[in-house]
Every structure is written in structure tokens, then in C-alpha cells.
Design a protein around this motif. Structure first.
Motif, PDB file in Angstrom:
ATOM      1  N   LEU A  51       0.849  -1.190   0.000  1.00  0.00           N
ATOM      2  CA  LEU A  51       0.000   0.000   0.000  1.00  0.00           C
ATOM      3  C   LEU A  51       0.880   1.234   0.000  1.00  0.00           C
ATOM      4  O   LEU A  51       2.000   1.205   0.495  1.00  0.00           O
ATOM      5  CB  LEU A  51      -0.871   0.029   1.253  1.00  0.00           C
ATOM      6  N   HIS A  52       0.360   2.298  -0.551  1.00  0.00           N
ATOM      7  CA  HIS A  52       1.050   3.567  -0.346  1.00  0.00           C
ATOM      8  C   HIS A  52       0.140   4.434   0.513  1.00  0.00           C
ATOM      9  O   HIS A  52      -1.078   4.341   0.439  1.00  0.00           O
ATOM     10  CB  HIS A  52       1.449   4.235  -1.673  1.00  0.00           C
ATOM     11  N   ILE A  53       0.766   5.210   1.376  1.00  0.00           N
ATOM     12  CA  ILE A  53       0.032   6.089   2.281  1.00  0.00           C
ATOM     13  C   ILE A  53       0.166   7.505   1.751  1.00  0.00           C
ATOM     14  O   ILE A  53       1.275   8.010   1.593  1.00  0.00           O
ATOM     15  CB  ILE A  53       0.588   5.981   3.711  1.00  0.00           C
ATOM     16  N   GLU A  54      -0.990   8.089   1.483  1.00  0.00           N
ATOM     17  CA  GLU A  54      -1.015   9.408   0.858  1.00  0.00           C
ATOM     18  C   GLU A  54      -1.689  10.407   1.794  1.00  0.00           C
ATOM     19  O   GLU A  54      -2.738  10.122   2.362  1.00  0.00           O
ATOM     20  CB  GLU A  54      -1.795   9.308  -0.454  1.00  0.00           C
ATOM     21  N   SER A  55      -1.083  11.570   1.925  1.00  0.00           N
ATOM     22  CA  SER A  55      -1.644  12.625   2.764  1.00  0.00           C
ATOM     23  C   SER A  55      -2.894  13.215   2.117  1.00  0.00           C
ATOM     24  O   SER A  55      -2.903  13.516   0.916  1.00  0.00           O
ATOM     25  CB  SER A  55      -0.613  13.734   2.970  1.00  0.00           C
ATOM     26  N   LYS A  56      -3.926  13.390   2.921  1.00  0.00           N
ATOM     27  CA  LYS A  56      -5.156  14.033   2.446  1.00  0.00           C
ATOM     28  C   LYS A  56      -4.877  15.490   2.049  1.00  0.00           C
ATOM     29  O   LYS A  56      -5.456  16.004   1.116  1.00  0.00           O
ATOM     30  CB  LYS A  56      -6.203  13.984   3.556  1.00  0.00           C
ATOM     31  N   TRP A  57      -3.946  16.140   2.730  1.00  0.00           N
ATOM     32  CA  TRP A  57      -3.711  17.569   2.530  1.00  0.00           C
ATOM     33  C   TRP A  57      -2.730  17.854   1.398  1.00  0.00           C
ATOM     34  O   TRP A  57      -2.955  18.761   0.604  1.00  0.00           O
ATOM     35  CB  TRP A  57      -3.216  18.203   3.830  1.00  0.00           C
ATOM     36  N   SER A  58      -1.660  17.079   1.291  1.00  0.00           N
ATOM     37  CA  SER A  58      -0.657  17.382   0.266  1.00  0.00           C
ATOM     38  C   SER A  58      -0.793  16.500  -0.972  1.00  0.00           C
ATOM     39  O   SER A  58      -0.191  16.788  -2.002  1.00  0.00           O
ATOM     40  CB  SER A  58       0.760  17.196   0.835  1.00  0.00           C
ATOM     41  N   VAL A 116      13.465   7.674   3.237  1.00  0.00           N
ATOM     42  CA  VAL A 116      14.584   8.406   2.656  1.00  0.00           C
ATOM     43  C   VAL A 116      15.680   7.424   2.236  1.00  0.00           C
ATOM     44  O   VAL A 116      16.126   6.595   3.032  1.00  0.00           O
ATOM     45  CB  VAL A 116      15.143   9.453   3.650  1.00  0.00           C
ATOM     46  N   GLY A 117      16.056   7.493   0.977  1.00  0.00           N
ATOM     47  CA  GLY A 117      17.134   6.663   0.451  1.00  0.00           C
ATOM     48  C   GLY A 117      16.828   5.172   0.399  1.00  0.00           C
ATOM     49  O   GLY A 117      17.712   4.363   0.169  1.00  0.00           O
ATOM     50  N   GLY A 118      15.558   4.791   0.651  1.00  0.00           N
ATOM     51  CA  GLY A 118      15.200   3.382   0.629  1.00  0.00           C
ATOM     52  C   GLY A 118      15.805   2.583   1.768  1.00  0.00           C
ATOM     53  O   GLY A 118      15.901   1.366   1.716  1.00  0.00           O
ATOM     54  N   ASP A 119      16.227   3.298   2.838  1.00  0.00           N
ATOM     55  CA  ASP A 119      16.849   2.635   3.988  1.00  0.00           C
ATOM     56  C   ASP A 119      15.957   1.546   4.555  1.00  0.00           C
ATOM     57  O   ASP A 119      14.735   1.655   4.536  1.00  0.00           O
ATOM     58  CB  ASP A 119      17.095   3.653   5.107  1.00  0.00           C
ATOM     59  N   THR A 120      16.555   0.501   5.093  1.00  0.00           N
ATOM     60  CA  THR A 120      15.810  -0.563   5.762  1.00  0.00           C
ATOM     61  C   THR A 120      16.128  -0.616   7.249  1.00  0.00           C
ATOM     62  O   THR A 120      15.701  -1.524   7.939  1.00  0.00           O
ATOM     63  CB  THR A 120      16.130  -1.929   5.126  1.00  0.00           C
ATOM     64  N   TRP A 121      16.856   0.362   7.750  1.00  0.00           N
ATOM     65  CA  TRP A 121      17.273   0.381   9.154  1.00  0.00           C
ATOM     66  C   TRP A 121      16.167   0.903  10.052  1.00  0.00           C
ATOM     67  O   TRP A 121      15.363   1.748   9.654  1.00  0.00           O
ATOM     68  CB  TRP A 121      18.498   1.280   9.319  1.00  0.00           C
ATOM     69  N   ASN A 122      16.127   0.397  11.292  1.00  0.00           N
ATOM     70  CA  ASN A 122      15.225   0.969  12.291  1.00  0.00           C
ATOM     71  C   ASN A 122      15.565   2.442  12.440  1.00  0.00           C
ATOM     72  O   ASN A 122      16.727   2.824  12.449  1.00  0.00           O
ATOM     73  CB  ASN A 122      15.404   0.277  13.649  1.00  0.00           C
ATOM     74  N   GLY A 123      14.542   3.283  12.536  1.00  0.00           N
ATOM     75  CA  GLY A 123      14.753   4.714  12.721  1.00  0.00           C
ATOM     76  C   GLY A 123      15.019   5.475  11.431  1.00  0.00           C
ATOM     77  O   GLY A 123      15.400   6.648  11.474  1.00  0.00           O
ATOM     78  N   ALA A 124      14.834   4.825  10.285  1.00  0.00           N
ATOM     79  CA  ALA A 124      15.048   5.515   8.999  1.00  0.00           C
ATOM     80  C   ALA A 124      14.093   6.708   8.895  1.00  0.00           C
ATOM     81  O   ALA A 124      12.975   6.675   9.409  1.00  0.00           O
ATOM     82  CB  ALA A 124      14.818   4.552   7.840  1.00  0.00           C
ATOM     83  N   PHE A 125      14.523   7.754   8.230  1.00  0.00           N
ATOM     84  CA  PHE A 125      13.717   8.953   8.071  1.00  0.00           C
ATOM     85  C   PHE A 125      12.654   8.756   6.982  1.00  0.00           C
ATOM     86  O   PHE A 125      12.869   8.044   6.009  1.00  0.00           O
ATOM     87  CB  PHE A 125      14.599  10.151   7.716  1.00  0.00           C
ATOM     88  N   ILE A 126      11.536   9.428   7.185  1.00  0.00           N
ATOM     89  CA  ILE A 126      10.405   9.382   6.261  1.00  0.00           C
ATOM     90  C   ILE A 126      10.218  10.774   5.677  1.00  0.00           C
ATOM     91  O   ILE A 126      10.389  11.771   6.376  1.00  0.00           O
ATOM     92  CB  ILE A 126       9.109   8.955   6.999  1.00  0.00           C
ATOM     93  N   GLU A 127       9.861  10.820   4.386  1.00  0.00           N
ATOM     94  CA  GLU A 127       9.573  12.103   3.739  1.00  0.00           C
ATOM     95  C   GLU A 127       8.325  11.972   2.888  1.00  0.00           C
ATOM     96  O   GLU A 127       7.873  10.866   2.598  1.00  0.00           O
ATOM     97  CB  GLU A 127      10.765  12.536   2.884  1.00  0.00           C
ATOM     98  N   GLN A 128       7.780  13.117   2.463  1.00  0.00           N
ATOM     99  CA  GLN A 128       6.656  13.131   1.534  1.00  0.00           C
ATOM    100  C   GLN A 128       7.172  13.365   0.135  1.00  0.00           C
ATOM    101  O   GLN A 128       8.008  14.247  -0.069  1.00  0.00           O
ATOM    102  CB  GLN A 128       5.683  14.276   1.863  1.00  0.00           C
ATOM    103  N   LEU A 129       6.690  12.579  -0.816  1.00  0.00           N
ATOM    104  CA  LEU A 129       7.064  12.727  -2.218  1.00  0.00           C
ATOM    105  C   LEU A 129       5.839  12.508  -3.100  1.00  0.00           C
ATOM    106  O   LEU A 129       4.884  11.851  -2.685  1.00  0.00           O
ATOM    107  CB  LEU A 129       8.122  11.693  -2.609  1.00  0.00           C
ATOM    108  N   THR A 130       5.906  13.020  -4.305  1.00  0.00           N
ATOM    109  CA  THR A 130       4.856  12.704  -5.273  1.00  0.00           C
ATOM    110  C   THR A 130       4.932  11.216  -5.565  1.00  0.00           C
ATOM    111  O   THR A 130       6.016  10.663  -5.791  1.00  0.00           O
ATOM    112  CB  THR A 130       5.068  13.519  -6.566  1.00  0.00           C
TER     113      THR A 130
END
Length: 181
Positions: free
Chosen positions: A149-156, A163-177
Motif C-alpha cells: 500500500l502507499h500512504i497518501e496525505s489528504k492535505w498534500s 529516505v534513500g530506501g533505507d531498511t534500518w530501524n529509525g530511517a527517516f520518512i519524507e513526503q514525495l509525489t
């Protein structure tokens, strides 16, 4: 089932135990044994069926990129199943044959024997092996396609992405098209 699951990422569920086919360890090392375990969603429990010749497939583990392989190119009952780099041997080729509604035998091209859970065990960690087809529930498997599934923001209207396709615990998340993959 063959063409409908070609190149599909699946979880392979044993009829008797309800557990899934999995690598014994989270490694990409050849000779790692294959077992059944409780489904955790791990990539070590996901497989892709890729046609090789006729009705034969190689089953590639999503975590390691290695193939399901009968140890020692054996044709004997009880030979364990492991992962190994795909070399094209018949011990790495499998066919899928109907057993019952939505259940299948996974048959070694090399031996004609079926993928089996050792001792008809229902325990986590029970080894996968090949054995003559006895029509046992421990020899019957269901293929469940993996869905993402992809999770999409209702607002944006943008999707969450690691970020960077990391698989590590604590990896950063960003919003993208959302790009569809």
C-alpha cells in the motif's frame, strides 16, 4: 497457477501449520536452510516465482535474491532445502501442481519429490525438505500474493517514502509525489 503467479511476489503458506516458508536466518549466505515460521512480513518469507523452462520455476527469496535449492542435488527423501545462487540445476527448478482448491504441491524437477515440512511439524523452525508425495497436509502449500500500500496525505496528496530506501530501524520518512512503484 503458473502464469498467474509468474514474477509475483508471494508468501508460501503450509496447509498443516499455517506457517510460511522462510529462510532460517536473515542472511544472503548460500547454504542457509529453509524452514517454516510464523508470518512476520519479513522479506526472508517472501518469494518470487520466475519461469525457467516449460512448466518449471525458480523460487527466488526476496531478501537474499537466492534460489530455493535441494541440498547436494539429492533425489532422496529427507534431503533438506536451502537457498543457493541460481545456477540452473534441476535441483533449483520446481513445478507447481494442484493438490486441492487453492492448495498446491511444489515439486522438484530433479527428484519428482514434493516440498515437505519435516515430521509434519507445526512448530516454528521446522525444516523444509523434499519427500515422496504422500498427499500430506504438510506437503500442500498456498500462494498468497504480497500486496503493498502507499500512504497518501489528504492535505498534500503526497505519499510517504523512506529516505534513500533505507531498511534500518529509525530511517527517516519524507513526503514525495507518488511514482507508482
Amino acid at each position: 497457477i503458473g502464469s498467474s503467479l509468474s514474477y509475483a511476489e508471494v508468501v508460501i503458506v503450509n496447509k498443516l501449520s499455517g506457517k510460511v516458508l522462510s529462510l532460517a536466518n536473515m542472511t544472503n549466505q548460500s547454504a542457509t536452510l529453509v524452514q517454516q515460521s510464523t508470518n512476520t512480513g519479513s522479506l526472508t518469507q517472501k518469494w518470487t516465482l520466475i519461469p525457467v523452462a516449460g512448466d518449471s520455476f525458480k523460487l527466488i527469496n526476496e531478501y537474499s535474491g537466492q534460489a530455493l535449492d535441494v541440498t547436494g542435488i539429492s533425489q532422496s527423501n529427507g534431503a533438506l532445502v536451502q537457498q543457493w545462487n541460481f545456477l540452473g540445476g534441476e535441483n533449483q527448478q520446481w513445478s507447481v501442481q494442484a493438490a486441492a482448491a487453492n492448495l498446491y504441491y511444489i515439486v522438484s524437477k530433479n527428484s519428482g519429490k514434493v516440498l515437505d515440512v519435516r515430521g509434519a511439524s507445526t512448530a516454528d523452525g521446522a525444516a523444509a525438505q523434499q519427500w515422496a508425495n504422500l498427499d500430506g497436509a504438510n506437503q500442500q502449500w498456498q500462494f498468497i500474493p504480497v500486496q503493498y500500500l502507499h500512504i497518501e496525505s489528504k492535505w498534500s496528496a503526497k505519499a510517504l517514502s523512506v529516505v534513500g530506501g533505507d531498511t534500518w530501524n529509525g530511517a527517516f520518512i519524507e513526503q514525495l509525489t507518488y511514482s507508482g512503484d
